[in-house]
Design a protein around this motif. Structure first.
Motif, PDB file in Angstrom:
ATOM      1  N   ASN A 165       0.840  -1.195   0.000  1.00  0.00           N
ATOM      2  CA  ASN A 165       0.000   0.000   0.000  1.00  0.00           C
ATOM      3  C   ASN A 165       0.873   1.242   0.000  1.00  0.00           C
ATOM      4  OD1 ASN A 165      -2.350  -1.545   0.122  1.00  0.00           O
ATOM      5  ND2 ASN A 165      -2.407  -1.504   2.361  1.00  0.00           N
ATOM      6  N   VAL A 166       0.445   2.275  -0.733  1.00  0.00           N
ATOM      7  CA  VAL A 166       1.144   3.554  -0.793  1.00  0.00           C
ATOM      8  C   VAL A 166       0.232   4.606  -0.184  1.00  0.00           C
ATOM      9  CG1 VAL A 166       2.297   5.230  -2.270  1.00  0.00           C
ATOM     10  CG2 VAL A 166       2.243   2.815  -2.933  1.00  0.00           C
ATOM     11  N   VAL A 167       0.738   5.344   0.820  1.00  0.00           N
ATOM     12  CA  VAL A 167      -0.072   6.345   1.517  1.00  0.00           C
ATOM     13  C   VAL A 167       0.577   7.714   1.382  1.00  0.00           C
ATOM     14  CG1 VAL A 167      -1.141   7.018   3.693  1.00  0.00           C
ATOM     15  CG2 VAL A 167      -0.829   4.592   3.162  1.00  0.00           C
ATOM     16  N   VAL A 168      -0.193   8.709   0.922  1.00  0.00           N
ATOM     17  CA  VAL A 168       0.318  10.073   0.767  1.00  0.00           C
ATOM     18  C   VAL A 168      -0.776  11.055   1.166  1.00  0.00           C
ATOM     19  CG1 VAL A 168       1.786   9.351  -1.156  1.00  0.00           C
ATOM     20  CG2 VAL A 168      -0.446  10.332  -1.626  1.00  0.00           C
ATOM     21  N   LEU A 169      -0.376  12.316   1.343  1.00  0.00           N
ATOM     22  CA  LEU A 169      -1.350  13.396   1.556  1.00  0.00           C
ATOM     23  C   LEU A 169      -1.480  14.246   0.302  1.00  0.00           C
ATOM     24  CD1 LEU A 169      -0.464  14.502   5.200  1.00  0.00           C
ATOM     25  CD2 LEU A 169      -2.359  13.072   4.437  1.00  0.00           C
ATOM     26  N   GLY A 170      -0.365  14.532  -0.339  1.00  0.00           N
ATOM     27  CA  GLY A 170      -0.376  15.304  -1.572  1.00  0.00           C
ATOM     28  C   GLY A 170       1.014  15.298  -2.163  1.00  0.00           C
ATOM     29  N   THR A 171       1.196  14.604  -3.280  1.00  0.00           N
ATOM     30  CA  THR A 171       2.527  14.452  -3.846  1.00  0.00           C
ATOM     31  C   THR A 171       2.411  13.886  -5.242  1.00  0.00           C
ATOM     32  OG1 THR A 171       4.680  13.424  -3.468  1.00  0.00           O
ATOM     33  CG2 THR A 171       2.767  12.125  -2.916  1.00  0.00           C
ATOM     34  N   SER A 172       3.545  13.623  -5.894  1.00  0.00           N
ATOM     35  CA  SER A 172       3.539  12.971  -7.202  1.00  0.00           C
ATOM     36  C   SER A 172       4.513  11.804  -7.168  1.00  0.00           C
ATOM     37  CB  SER A 172       3.904  13.959  -8.313  1.00  0.00           C
ATOM     38  OG  SER A 172       5.170  14.532  -8.106  1.00  0.00           O
ATOM     39  N   PHE A 173       4.081  10.669  -7.674  1.00  0.00           N
ATOM     40  CA  PHE A 173       4.893   9.461  -7.590  1.00  0.00           C
ATOM     41  C   PHE A 173       4.446   8.465  -8.651  1.00  0.00           C
ATOM     42  CE2 PHE A 173       1.204   9.116  -4.960  1.00  0.00           C
ATOM     43  CZ  PHE A 173       0.752   7.812  -5.112  1.00  0.00           C
ATOM     44  N   ASP A 174       5.310   7.475  -8.891  1.00  0.00           N
ATOM     45  CA  ASP A 174       5.078   6.470  -9.923  1.00  0.00           C
ATOM     46  C   ASP A 174       5.005   5.092  -9.273  1.00  0.00           C
ATOM     47  OD1 ASP A 174       5.420   5.944 -13.093  1.00  0.00           O
ATOM     48  OD2 ASP A 174       6.505   4.395 -11.997  1.00  0.00           O
ATOM     49  N   VAL A 175       4.018   4.306  -9.690  1.00  0.00           N
ATOM     50  CA  VAL A 175       3.875   2.936  -9.189  1.00  0.00           C
ATOM     51  C   VAL A 175       3.892   1.990 -10.381  1.00  0.00           C
ATOM     52  CG1 VAL A 175       2.488   1.302  -7.883  1.00  0.00           C
ATOM     53  CG2 VAL A 175       2.474   3.728  -7.255  1.00  0.00           C
ATOM     54  N   ARG A 176       4.834   1.053 -10.352  1.00  0.00           N
ATOM     55  CA  ARG A 176       4.917   0.043 -11.415  1.00  0.00           C
ATOM     56  C   ARG A 176       4.654  -1.318 -10.781  1.00  0.00           C
ATOM     57  NH1 ARG A 176       8.624  -0.031 -16.533  1.00  0.00           N
ATOM     58  NH2 ARG A 176       8.355  -2.163 -17.273  1.00  0.00           N
ATOM     59  N   ALA A 177       3.554  -1.960 -11.189  1.00  0.00           N
ATOM     60  CA  ALA A 177       3.148  -3.218 -10.550  1.00  0.00           C
ATOM     61  C   ALA A 177       2.559  -4.184 -11.568  1.00  0.00           C
ATOM     62  CB  ALA A 177       2.138  -2.933  -9.440  1.00  0.00           C
ATOM     63  N   TYR A 178       3.306  -4.435 -12.650  1.00  0.00           N
ATOM     64  CA  TYR A 178       2.872  -5.431 -13.627  1.00  0.00           C
ATOM     65  C   TYR A 178       3.049  -6.828 -13.018  1.00  0.00           C
ATOM     66  CZ  TYR A 178       2.682  -1.988 -17.425  1.00  0.00           C
ATOM     67  OH  TYR A 178       2.350  -0.922 -18.224  1.00  0.00           O
ATOM     68  N   LYS A 179       1.983  -7.613 -13.001  1.00  0.00           N
ATOM     69  CA  LYS A 179       2.044  -8.947 -12.411  1.00  0.00           C
ATOM     70  C   LYS A 179       3.072  -9.830 -13.113  1.00  0.00           C
ATOM     71  CE  LYS A 179      -2.748  -8.928 -10.769  1.00  0.00           C
ATOM     72  NZ  LYS A 179      -4.084  -9.543 -10.887  1.00  0.00           N
TER      73      LYS A 179
END
Length: 328
Positions: free
Chosen positions: A184-198
């Protein structure tokens, strides 16, 4: 598919008479003519089918795909003008039907009470504006789930498969949570990249701005790992623990602009992407070359320029002949 066949299938689709096979033909044509289109979707308000069609129709016009403005004709050409205008309207309706059909493939309303499921086609990048004003870019092949409205406690979305770049609107009392299969990724306000190809067997989170908290899923509560800008974590399905490191210099969000972004990718995979984009066959006489890795960002350069860059970087020579590239 010729123009007459295209118009016939589009008219059947608009009339609700198209078979599953005919719909598949329309979708195949849509994907072929619209590769790499970055589609923007405002999800704040639910849309009717007619509203979706109208929005996409206007989008097409703004991109120069359609021209429905009447042209002044001399009086003796009025009859020809009517036939011409009717042809253009029919053609526009055909294209609109196909684009809307493609849209239906991309957005599946799995449960209107809970939210929506997005399935991004294999040659598209989709930009979504979420109900809170946050933005998310979804890479090709991604599957993403989000609610119609966020609750007061948090803003939770789910990246089921694929890659997403988030620009989260800051709301101090309402954290933004991205769920993946493994963390899990938790933020309040930001920019980020998530790569989760099975298919890759790992999950990677890279931060561009702000602060991000990462928590592994599991039966036991585990400590949260905090990430700052230019930091990333990688979770391997095999090792099952987080590896924190400095993010590579390559811009993690360049792919949102339809660029080809490779991070320590094998040349074999790079060649496969180029083959698909430029409709060529790339063959290396030395098979070991396919396993060499490279980090590079490519834009809309000519294929010959791209091959020069790759050849200079990885020290190989090549020969281009028609639709085949031989590396020696």
């Amino acid at each position: 598919m010729n123009r007459n066949e295209l118009k016939r299938l589009a008219q059947k689709y608009l009339a609700g008479e198209a078979s599953a096979e005919e719909k598949a033909q329309l979708n195949q044509w849509y994907d072929a003519v619209d590769q790499g289109w970055l589609e923007k979707v405002d999800t704040k308000m639910p849309e009717s089918e007619e509203e979706v069609k109208e929005r996409i129709f206007e989008n097409l016009k703004s991109k120069g795909f359609l021209n429905t403005m009447p042209i002044e004709e001399a009086p003796h050409k009025k009859r020809h003008f009517s036939r011409s205008l009717m042809f253009r309207i029919t053609s526009a309706a055909a294209v609109l039907a196909l684009v809307f059909f493609g849209w239906q493939f991309a957005i599946d309303k799995f449960d209107l009470a809970n939210g929506k499921m997005v399935n991004v086609p294999g040659n598209k990048i989709m930009e979504l504006l979420l109900p809170d004003g946050s933005k998310v870019w979804l890479s090709s092949g991604s599957v993403f789930k989000y609610p119609k409205q966020f609750n007061k406690a948090n803003r939770t979305v789910e990246l089921i498969d694929g890659r997403a770049f988030f620009e989260v609107k800051h709301q101090k009392s309402q954290p933004f949570i991205v769920k993946t299969n493994s963390l899990n990724v938790v933020v309040l306000g930001t920019s980020f990249d998530v790569r989760a190809y099975k298919k890759e067997g790992s999950t990677k989170v890279s931060v561009v701005t702000g602060k991000v908290g990462i928590t592994m899923k599991g039966p036991q509560e585990k400590e949260t790992v905090m990430l700052l800008p230019k930091q990333q974590v990688v979770l391997s399905d095999i090792q099952n623990h987080l590896i924190k490191a400095k993010a590579p210099e390559i811009a993690v969000n360049d792919w949102c602009n339809s660029k080809l972004v490779f991070e320590q990718e094998t040349l074999g995979n790079v060649f496969r992407v180029l083959e698909k984009k430029y409709k060529v066959k790339i063959v290396a006489e030395d098979p070991s070359l396919y396993e060499e890795r490279i980090s590079i960002t490519l834009g809309d350069q000519h294929l010959s320029e791209i091959m020069y860059i790759l050849g200079f970087t990885k020290h190989f020579k090549y020969h281009i002949a028609n639709d085949r590239i031989t590396i020696n």
